[in-house]
Structure formats: C-alpha cells, structure tokens
Design a protein around this motif. Structure first.
Motif, PDB file in Angstrom:
ATOM      1  N   VAL A 292       0.838  -1.198   0.000  1.00 29.31           N
ATOM      2  CA  VAL A 292       0.000   0.000   0.000  1.00 29.31           C
ATOM      3  C   VAL A 292       0.877   1.254   0.000  1.00 29.31           C
ATOM      4  O   VAL A 292       0.650   2.200  -0.755  1.00 29.31           O
ATOM      5  CB  VAL A 292      -0.950  -0.001   1.214  1.00 29.31           C
TER       6      VAL A 292
ATOM      7  N   TRP B 247     -10.612   3.978  -0.448  1.00 28.80           N
ATOM      8  CA  TRP B 247      -9.581   3.775   0.557  1.00 28.80           C
ATOM      9  C   TRP B 247     -10.141   3.240   1.874  1.00 28.80           C
ATOM     10  O   TRP B 247      -9.486   2.455   2.576  1.00 28.80           O
ATOM     11  CB  TRP B 247      -8.803   5.068   0.778  1.00 28.80           C
TER      12      TRP B 247
ATOM     13  N   MET C 298      -0.828  -4.026  -1.636  1.00 25.68           N
ATOM     14  CA  MET C 298      -1.785  -3.188  -2.343  1.00 25.68           C
ATOM     15  C   MET C 298      -2.861  -4.071  -2.946  1.00 25.68           C
ATOM     16  O   MET C 298      -2.569  -5.073  -3.612  1.00 25.68           O
ATOM     17  CB  MET C 298      -1.076  -2.384  -3.442  1.00 25.68           C
TER      18      MET C 298
END
Length: 220
Positions: A41, A61, A75
């Motif tokens: 991330v 998010w 991610m």
C-alpha cells in the motif's frame, strides 16, 4: 544475489530460469529478477503521489484499509492496467505466467505447493483460510511475515492473487492471476492453479501484484 531497485527500494532476487536446451543437452538460462515481496500500500501511494496517476476505477480507501490497513500490507483493489502503470514507473514489468510459476516453485520439481507436497505446512508459508486458528490475520497479512520459498520469495502462495503479464485465450480481453489469496483454503494454493479469464479492470480485496525485471524469454 539480491539487488535493490533505485525507485521503490524493494529487494529483488535473481531467478535462474531454464527456457531451453542446446543440442548437447546443456540448459539455456533466461535469468530475471523478481521482487521478494508483493507491492505494498505504501509503495503504491508513493507512485500515486509522485505521478498523479488516476486508477481506472477510483480506489475506495476506506474499503481498502479494512483488508490492508497499513503501508506494509499488500496493495489491493488494483487492476491489471494499474499494476502495469506502477511497473512502468519503477522500470519493471509484470511476470509472465511461466516466470511466475518457475519462481513460485523455488527450485522444487513436480511439487504440489510452493513449499512441497505437505498441505499442512501451509501455515508456515501462506496467509489463507482453513488454518484452524493458526492464522493470526483475518484478511491480508503484512508482506514478508511468513517463510519464503526456496528462492527467498515471500507470499507466493496466499495473501493476494498476483497479476501476470500475458493475455488469457485468443480474444485478448482477459488476464490471469496466480498464487491464491487470504480468502482461499490451503488446498486451493496449488502452485499450478490459475485464476483466469479476468477482466484487466477487475479489482477486489484479493488482487495484488509484484514486479520483475529483465527481458522475458522469446517464446513466452
């Protein structure tokens, strides 16, 4: 030997892939380097800030942090197109399926999983379901927290599915992911298993990626 990428500062390892043989039977190598861990991330956020890139589908998010809550987590909610954009930014690329599987096997031959044939050993190598309480993470795990495979690569099984470079089928409309995710049972983490026919823009809490560098072998 490992190396560090200049932009994302990720450790990479050399993978000595055999892609053919000479007339006298000597192996022909097409070496490449692969990230030890999945793109995090934090690394992807740096890419977005440095480039102003806008993902094909806006990232929620709040939803992402539910499954990958820190900069050290993989991610997720990233499509194939967005993964490719990140790779271009760091001067790398996505692995071909052949490269991914060769690297995932870690030097083992004809084994069911990236660590061997014992499915019960999954708890040591893979963040997945079905561990009967031995898995400390409800969703994604921070990268690199479990044992690496024979090449020193972490999370090649479980945690997040990883996007690969090539097309799936002849219609050139879908892609392939490999490796399984946090939401899959250990028996679904077979190293040869494929998640195929996936739209390049699909995003889920179980899709991520890692990068490689070096030219892919000609026949791939």
């Amino acid at each position: 030997a490992g190396k560090i990428s200049s932009r994302d500062e990720v450790e990479m390892v050399r993978i000595p892939m055999v892609f053919g043989y000479t007339k006298v039977g000597d192996p022909i190598y097409q070496d490449f380097y692969m990230d030890v861990t999945e793109v995090t991330v934090g690394q992807f956020k740096k890419f977005l800030k440095d480039t102003g890139y806008e993902p094909k589908k806006p990232i929620d998010w709040e939803e992402l942090y539910k499954y990958s809550p820190t900069d050290d987590h993989p991610m997720i909610y990233v499509g194939w197109v967005d993964a490719g954009a990140y790779c271009e930014w760091v001067g790398k690329r996505l692995p071909t399926e052949a490269e991914w599987e060769f690297a995932a096997r870690g030097g083992l031959v004809d084994k069911t999983f990236t660590w061997g044939d014992d499915e019960g050993a999954a708890q040591h190598y893979a963040n997945c379901t079905g561990m009967k309480g031995r898995d400390k993470w409800k969703y994604c795990a921070p990268v690199g927290r479990l044992k690496p495979n024979g090449y020193g690569l972490c999370d090649m099984s479980g945690n997040v599915w990883e996007w690969c470079r090539g097309w799936y089928g002849s219609d050139r409309g879908s892609r392939v992911l490999r490796g399984g995710s946090w939401s899959d049972d250990s028996d679904y983490l077979r190293v040869a298993n494929r998640n195929d026919g996936i739209s390049p823009t699909d995003i889920t809490s179980g899709y991520g990626f890692r990068c490689v560098s070096g030219f892919p072998a000609a026949q791939q």
